[in-house]
Design an enzyme around this catalytic site. Structure first.
Site, PDB file in Angstrom:
ATOM      1  N   ASP A 152     -17.427 -13.484   1.074  1.00 54.82           N
ATOM      2  CA  ASP A 152     -17.069 -13.933   2.417  1.00 54.82           C
ATOM      3  C   ASP A 152     -17.139 -12.802   3.441  1.00 54.82           C
ATOM      4  O   ASP A 152     -17.696 -12.971   4.529  1.00 54.82           O
ATOM      5  CB  ASP A 152     -15.670 -14.557   2.410  1.00 54.82           C
ATOM      6  CG  ASP A 152     -15.582 -15.760   1.493  1.00 54.82           C
ATOM      7  OD1 ASP A 152     -16.566 -16.523   1.421  1.00 54.82           O
ATOM      8  OD2 ASP A 152     -14.539 -15.935   0.840  1.00 54.82           O
TER       9      ASP A 152
ATOM     10  N   MET B  29     -10.470  -1.268   2.301  1.00 53.70           N
ATOM     11  CA  MET B  29      -9.089  -0.782   2.251  1.00 53.70           C
ATOM     12  C   MET B  29      -8.536  -0.903   0.838  1.00 53.70           C
ATOM     13  O   MET B  29      -8.741  -1.905   0.157  1.00 53.70           O
ATOM     14  CB  MET B  29      -8.214  -1.534   3.250  1.00 53.70           C
ATOM     15  CG  MET B  29      -8.092  -3.008   3.032  1.00 53.70           C
ATOM     16  SD  MET B  29      -7.310  -3.859   4.441  1.00 53.70           S
ATOM     17  CE  MET B  29      -8.772  -4.293   5.385  1.00 53.70           C
TER      18      MET B  29
ATOM     19  N   CYS C 235      -3.294  -9.484  -6.087  1.00 53.33           N
ATOM     20  CA  CYS C 235      -4.097  -8.298  -6.398  1.00 53.33           C
ATOM     21  C   CYS C 235      -3.406  -7.374  -7.377  1.00 53.33           C
ATOM     22  O   CYS C 235      -3.988  -6.962  -8.379  1.00 53.33           O
ATOM     23  CB  CYS C 235      -4.412  -7.540  -5.114  1.00 53.33           C
ATOM     24  SG  CYS C 235      -4.913  -5.820  -5.388  1.00 53.33           S
TER      25      CYS C 235
ATOM     26  N   CYS D  36       0.961  -9.505   3.545  1.00 49.32           N
ATOM     27  CA  CYS D  36      -0.168  -8.575   3.505  1.00 49.32           C
ATOM     28  C   CYS D  36      -1.065  -8.779   4.716  1.00 49.32           C
ATOM     29  O   CYS D  36      -1.523  -7.810   5.330  1.00 49.32           O
ATOM     30  CB  CYS D  36      -0.961  -8.756   2.218  1.00 49.32           C
ATOM     31  SG  CYS D  36      -2.407  -7.682   2.106  1.00 49.32           S
TER      32      CYS D  36
ATOM     33  N   GLY E  59     -16.124  -8.943  -1.647  1.00 51.58           N
ATOM     34  CA  GLY E  59     -16.379 -10.346  -1.946  1.00 51.58           C
ATOM     35  C   GLY E  59     -17.483 -10.905  -1.071  1.00 51.58           C
ATOM     36  O   GLY E  59     -17.940 -10.261  -0.118  1.00 51.58           O
TER      37      GLY E  59
END
Length: 374
Positions: free
Chosen positions: A23, A43, A204, A108, A21
């Site tokens: 960011d 990851m 996700c 997470c 992404g």
């Protein structure tokens, strides 16, 4: 784990969690510009189960690699799918089985991004890790505090409240001082492949699938009655796990005879009877709570609660700060709010703040009604 002393960037090796992404892409770029020795790590936390790539992991990896190639850094890859299943997903299923609405992103962060990833990065010889989260850190002597990101629309401290101060001390947050438009402008200026990529939304491992279709692969549905607050049965639900407090869509009870045109909302889940309680109107009294009970409180750094303390809290992401009084109870914590709180949802997280400092938070166990219920 001891907290590191931040040293000369030129002598500091930082591994950035590259999600594919914008960011995390800009985070890596900014660290290079600040003189750090920078590497990336992508990851993979979920194994696609049917070949349709709901998580877009392949596309995200390609984007992360393109950015790393552009800015001239190495990209490592790691598979934490087993850790994710054991420490995040199984808990997610257990919570839904118990009729609650969990937030897997919080677990997470604690178990994967700031534990498995951090440990792996340190094993590769990193001094620090970095992520693209919109938060900040502040070192105050022996402690490292977690602060809100400067962009109030993107602040992600809510999701990082269960990460310890020692882990925060090992992490840099390069975009936490920026607003989102600035981040995209930096990415465009440097020709990064992710400059115009949409932000990821949702969970996700569910991706673009309907949530109910995904959940029923793992948990058997238990249909039951839909009742009004007066006990009148007006429909059937497919399973309490598919519904959350304050939900308006997907109830299948519109246009009932003798009912007003106001929309129906989920007010309560009666787990003992497997009944979904609903009512009409966005301002229905049952939607509002004066207090909540919380458990599994995790403090970023130690907090003294020997006596009740005036703080602010959020009971959902992007909510404005809500003034409350937090106190210890025999079984956990109780937060009493100055103003009524709408749709306080068991299983979700309540996060506490002292000004811009995120102190920590916990899991909402129950909500206390603002007004008595018959």
């Amino acid at each position: 784990m001891t907290s590191p002393v931040l040293k000369d960037p030129a002598k500091t090796r930082v591994i950035v969690g590259m999600s594919g992404g914008v960011d995390s892409s800009v985070s890596a770029l900014l660290l290079i510009e600040q003189g750090y020795q920078v590497e990336g790590l992508f990851m993979k936390n979920w194994e696609e189960d049917d070949g349709t790539e709901y998580c877009t992991a392949r596309e995200d990896l390609a984007d992360a690699q393109a950015v790393c190639d552009r800015i001239g850094i190495k990209l490592h890859t790691a598979n934490f799918a087993a850790e994710y299943w054991d420490n995040v997903f199984e808990h997610f299923l257990e919570e839904y089985k118990a009729g609650r609405t969990p937030n897997p992103d919080i677990l997470c962060n604690r178990e994967i991004k700031f534990k498995a990833f951090l440990d792996y990065a340190l094993s590769l010889g990193a001094d620090l890790i970095a992520t693209g989260h919109y938060v900040r850190r502040r070192d105050t002597g022996a402690l490292t505090e977690l602060l809100k990101g400067l962009d109030p629309n993107k602040d992600q401290s809510y999701f990082l409240h269960a990460v310890g101060g020692q882990e925060i001390a090992r992490t840099l947050f390069p975009v936490g001082e920026l607003e989102k438009p600035e981040v995209r402008a930096i990415a465009e200026k440097h020709g990064l492949a992710t400059a115009k990529k949409k932000d990821s939304t949702g969970i996700c491992f569910i991706g673009e699938r309907r949530f109910s279709d995904f959940l029923k692969q793992y948990l058997p549905a238990q249909p039951g009655d839909i009742e009004t607050t007066e006990g009148e049965v007006i429909g059937r639900h497919h399973g309490l796990m598919y519904h959350t407090i304050g939900q308006r869509q997907g109830l299948g009870i519109g246009g009932l005879k003798d009912a007003s045109d106001e929309p129906w909302y989920v007010l309560h889940k009666d787990l003992a009877r497997n009944v979904l309680v609903v009512g009409q109107g966005n301002e229905h009294p049952w939607l509002f709570s004066r207090a909540l009970l919380a458990s599994d409180i995790f403090w970023v750094n130690p907090v003294d609660l020997g006596s009740p303390r005036q703080l602010t809290a959020k009971v959902r992401y992007r909510q404005s700060d809500q003034r409350c009084t937090l106190e210890r109870t025999a079984s956990g914590y109780r937060a009493v709010f100055d103003e009524p709180q709408r749709a306080v949802t068991p299983g979700q997280s309540v996060v506490f703040y002292d000004g811009e400092v995120c102190l920590g938070g916990g899991v909402i166990e129950a909500a206390e009604p603002w007004s008595p219920r018959a």
